[in-house]
Write a protein that holds these residues in place. Structure first.
Motif, PDB file in Angstrom:
ATOM      1  N   ALA A 283       0.057  -8.548  -3.905  1.00 27.93           N
ATOM      2  CA  ALA A 283       1.006  -8.236  -2.834  1.00 27.93           C
ATOM      3  C   ALA A 283       2.402  -7.976  -3.386  1.00 27.93           C
ATOM      4  O   ALA A 283       3.165  -7.186  -2.815  1.00 27.93           O
ATOM      5  N   GLN A 284       2.745  -8.620  -4.472  1.00 29.55           N
ATOM      6  CA  GLN A 284       4.053  -8.394  -5.091  1.00 29.55           C
ATOM      7  C   GLN A 284       4.096  -7.077  -5.854  1.00 29.55           C
ATOM      8  O   GLN A 284       5.164  -6.496  -6.036  1.00 29.55           O
ATOM      9  N   ALA A 285       2.918  -6.604  -6.283  1.00 31.37           N
ATOM     10  CA  ALA A 285       2.864  -5.402  -7.116  1.00 31.37           C
ATOM     11  C   ALA A 285       2.749  -4.117  -6.311  1.00 31.37           C
ATOM     12  O   ALA A 285       3.116  -3.036  -6.795  1.00 31.37           O
ATOM     13  N   GLY A 286       2.226  -4.197  -5.076  1.00 34.26           N
ATOM     14  CA  GLY A 286       1.999  -2.981  -4.306  1.00 34.26           C
ATOM     15  C   GLY A 286       1.697  -3.294  -2.855  1.00 34.26           C
ATOM     16  O   GLY A 286       2.097  -4.340  -2.345  1.00 34.26           O
ATOM     17  N   PRO A 287       0.976  -2.402  -2.165  1.00 35.19           N
ATOM     18  CA  PRO A 287       0.646  -2.630  -0.760  1.00 35.19           C
ATOM     19  C   PRO A 287      -0.109  -3.935  -0.552  1.00 35.19           C
ATOM     20  O   PRO A 287      -0.833  -4.399  -1.440  1.00 35.19           O
ATOM     21  N   GLU A 288       0.064  -4.521   0.623  1.00 40.74           N
ATOM     22  CA  GLU A 288      -0.604  -5.783   0.930  1.00 40.74           C
ATOM     23  C   GLU A 288      -2.118  -5.604   0.907  1.00 40.74           C
ATOM     24  O   GLU A 288      -2.651  -4.723   1.587  1.00 40.74           O
ATOM     25  N   PRO A 289      -2.821  -6.421   0.128  1.00 35.31           N
ATOM     26  CA  PRO A 289      -4.276  -6.276   0.042  1.00 35.31           C
ATOM     27  C   PRO A 289      -4.990  -7.033   1.161  1.00 35.31           C
ATOM     28  O   PRO A 289      -4.372  -7.806   1.890  1.00 35.31           O
ATOM     29  N   LEU A 290      -6.278  -6.803   1.255  1.00 32.39           N
ATOM     30  CA  LEU A 290      -7.141  -7.558   2.152  1.00 32.39           C
ATOM     31  C   LEU A 290      -8.101  -8.370   1.299  1.00 32.39           C
ATOM     32  O   LEU A 290      -8.523  -7.910   0.230  1.00 32.39           O
ATOM     33  N   LEU A 291      -8.461  -9.548   1.771  1.00 34.72           N
ATOM     34  CA  LEU A 291      -9.413 -10.398   1.063  1.00 34.72           C
ATOM     35  C   LEU A 291     -10.759 -10.361   1.776  1.00 34.72           C
ATOM     36  O   LEU A 291     -10.823 -10.380   3.001  1.00 34.72           O
ATOM     37  N   TYR A 292     -11.830 -10.306   0.982  1.00 38.49           N
ATOM     38  CA  TYR A 292     -13.168 -10.314   1.565  1.00 38.49           C
ATOM     39  C   TYR A 292     -14.058 -11.224   0.727  1.00 38.49           C
ATOM     40  O   TYR A 292     -14.696 -10.793  -0.239  1.00 38.49           O
ATOM     41  N   PRO A 293     -14.127 -12.519   1.086  1.00 39.92           N
ATOM     42  CA  PRO A 293     -15.003 -13.439   0.348  1.00 39.92           C
ATOM     43  C   PRO A 293     -16.470 -13.092   0.569  1.00 39.92           C
ATOM     44  O   PRO A 293     -16.910 -12.955   1.718  1.00 39.92           O
ATOM     45  N   LEU A 294     -17.216 -12.938  -0.520  1.00 38.87           N
ATOM     46  CA  LEU A 294     -18.645 -12.629  -0.416  1.00 38.87           C
ATOM     47  C   LEU A 294     -19.317 -12.999  -1.727  1.00 38.87           C
ATOM     48  O   LEU A 294     -18.834 -12.651  -2.807  1.00 38.87           O
ATOM     49  N   ASP A 295     -20.432 -13.688  -1.636  1.00 39.34           N
ATOM     50  CA  ASP A 295     -21.213 -14.072  -2.799  1.00 39.34           C
ATOM     51  C   ASP A 295     -22.345 -13.060  -2.972  1.00 39.34           C
ATOM     52  O   ASP A 295     -23.229 -12.968  -2.121  1.00 39.34           O
ATOM     53  N   LEU A 296     -22.320 -12.290  -4.047  1.00 41.31           N
ATOM     54  CA  LEU A 296     -23.327 -11.254  -4.248  1.00 41.31           C
ATOM     55  C   LEU A 296     -24.734 -11.827  -4.362  1.00 41.31           C
ATOM     56  O   LEU A 296     -25.705 -11.152  -4.020  1.00 41.31           O
ATOM     57  N   GLU A 297     -24.842 -13.054  -4.823  1.00 39.29           N
ATOM     58  CA  GLU A 297     -26.173 -13.642  -4.979  1.00 39.29           C
ATOM     59  C   GLU A 297     -26.864 -13.830  -3.634  1.00 39.29           C
ATOM     60  O   GLU A 297     -28.068 -13.576  -3.493  1.00 39.29           O
ATOM     61  N   GLY A 298     -26.127 -14.270  -2.643  1.00 41.02           N
ATOM     62  CA  GLY A 298     -26.742 -14.565  -1.355  1.00 41.02           C
ATOM     63  C   GLY A 298     -26.591 -13.488  -0.308  1.00 41.02           C
ATOM     64  O   GLY A 298     -27.229 -13.558   0.748  1.00 41.02           O
ATOM     65  N   ALA A 299     -25.778 -12.482  -0.565  1.00 40.67           N
ATOM     66  CA  ALA A 299     -25.525 -11.446   0.431  1.00 40.67           C
ATOM     67  C   ALA A 299     -26.752 -10.565   0.632  1.00 40.67           C
ATOM     68  O   ALA A 299     -27.447 -10.211  -0.319  1.00 40.67           O
ATOM     69  N   SER A 300     -27.001 -10.197   1.868  1.00 40.96           N
ATOM     70  CA  SER A 300     -28.129  -9.338   2.223  1.00 40.96           C
ATOM     71  C   SER A 300     -27.627  -7.919   2.495  1.00 40.96           C
ATOM     72  O   SER A 300     -26.413  -7.693   2.626  1.00 40.96           O
ATOM     73  N   PRO A 301     -28.521  -6.938   2.592  1.00 41.70           N
ATOM     74  CA  PRO A 301     -28.082  -5.585   2.961  1.00 41.70           C
ATOM     75  C   PRO A 301     -27.289  -5.557   4.258  1.00 41.70           C
ATOM     76  O   PRO A 301     -26.349  -4.765   4.391  1.00 41.70           O
ATOM     77  N   ASP A 302     -27.626  -6.415   5.187  1.00 41.22           N
ATOM     78  CA  ASP A 302     -26.869  -6.472   6.445  1.00 41.22           C
ATOM     79  C   ASP A 302     -25.431  -6.922   6.210  1.00 41.22           C
ATOM     80  O   ASP A 302     -24.509  -6.472   6.897  1.00 41.22           O
ATOM     81  N   ASP A 303     -25.225  -7.810   5.242  1.00 42.60           N
ATOM     82  CA  ASP A 303     -23.867  -8.259   4.927  1.00 42.60           C
ATOM     83  C   ASP A 303     -23.031  -7.106   4.372  1.00 42.60           C
ATOM     84  O   ASP A 303     -21.839  -6.981   4.693  1.00 42.60           O
ATOM     85  N   TYR A 304     -23.625  -6.272   3.555  1.00 49.67           N
ATOM     86  CA  TYR A 304     -22.893  -5.128   3.026  1.00 49.67           C
ATOM     87  C   TYR A 304     -22.635  -4.091   4.109  1.00 49.67           C
ATOM     88  O   TYR A 304     -21.568  -3.457   4.124  1.00 49.67           O
TER      89      TYR A 304
END
Length: 252
Positions: free
Chosen positions: A61-82
């Protein structure tokens, strides 16, 4: 300074672009996030550890535009999560111009013969299946961009094709194949696919393979952050369907 010697504004090759960065709080991911922010990108920072994402948020955020955060664990994520991720990007940002995949999992060198079947399956899933599910879900949104880039960080095939690299090594070979295969299928579209193979880096992942790492060629992840920016920008077009390497020796 005279009136004719005005300061030149720093280049912002990613200005106005939305970039999804997976593995954002890892070594390469964190370095690339800050470089992309300086280059003007609006970042969606994806990772599985929220505290580390929060710390990265402050720096980005200090370096450029305000980012968005998206917590997600690739191990447990399903196609529906993506699919849900892509829907939220569409609803909240209205566009996606790039995906930079830096996430990887490696738990140490192990003989294939003695590798736990579940650990083998997890390594293949996190390092190959999950990245593809992520990209697949984002493709419809990427196709709406006039110039979109998918950049997949890959490991050195010579090194990880040796003994004991297990599911991680096999998955890395598959990820490299995905670069050329997918880009060929996207010929004629505005979506290009590129691989990024950095040189040896000082990261926790490498430390799991080399307890006493004396390799004199080791570099900091920051040294490759600028390349991430280039490959995501219009300047990355010459690398479409190819793999950028630090020394050029394995470019496909």
């Amino acid at each position: 300074m005279s009136l004719f010697e005005l300061p030149v504004a720093p280049a912002r090759p990613l200005a106005g672009r939305v970039i999804l960065l997976s593995g954002a709080h890892g070594g390469l991911g964190a370095a690339a996030a800050q470089a992309c922010a300086v280059a003007g990108a609006t970042l969606v920072l994806l990772g599985r550890r929220l505290p580390r994402l929060n710390r990265l948020y402050d720096a980005v955020a200090q370096a450029g535009p305000e980012p968005l955060l998206y917590p997600l664990d690739l191990e447990g994520a399903s196609p529906d999560d993506y699919a849900e991720l892509a829907d939220r990007l569409q609803a909240e940002l209205g566009r996606l111009d790039g995906v930079l995949h830096c996430a990887a999992e490696f738990r140490g060198l192990t003989p294939l013969e003695h590798m736990d079947p579940a650990a083998f399956a997890r390594a293949i899933h996190v390092n190959l299946t999950a990245p593809w599910w992520l990209v697949q879900a984002c493709l419809p949104l990427l196709r709406q961009s006039a110039d979109a880039a998918v950049v997949l960080a890959v490991d050195d095939p010579v090194r990880v094709g040796q003994a004991y690299w297990g599911g991680y090594g096999l998955a890395q070979h598959g990820l490299r194949a995905l670069v050329g295969m997918l880009d060929a299928e996207l010929t004629g579209t505005a979506v290009r696919v590129t691989g990024l193979q950095p040189g040896p880096m000082r990261t926790p992942l490498r430390a799991r393979a080399y307890a006493d790492d004396l390799d004199g060629s080791l570099r900091d992840p920051q040294d490759y952050a600028g390349t991430c920016v280039t490959l995501l920008s219009p300047d990355g077009h010459p690398w479409r369907g190819r793999i950028w390497t630090a020394d050029g020796s394995h470019a496909a």
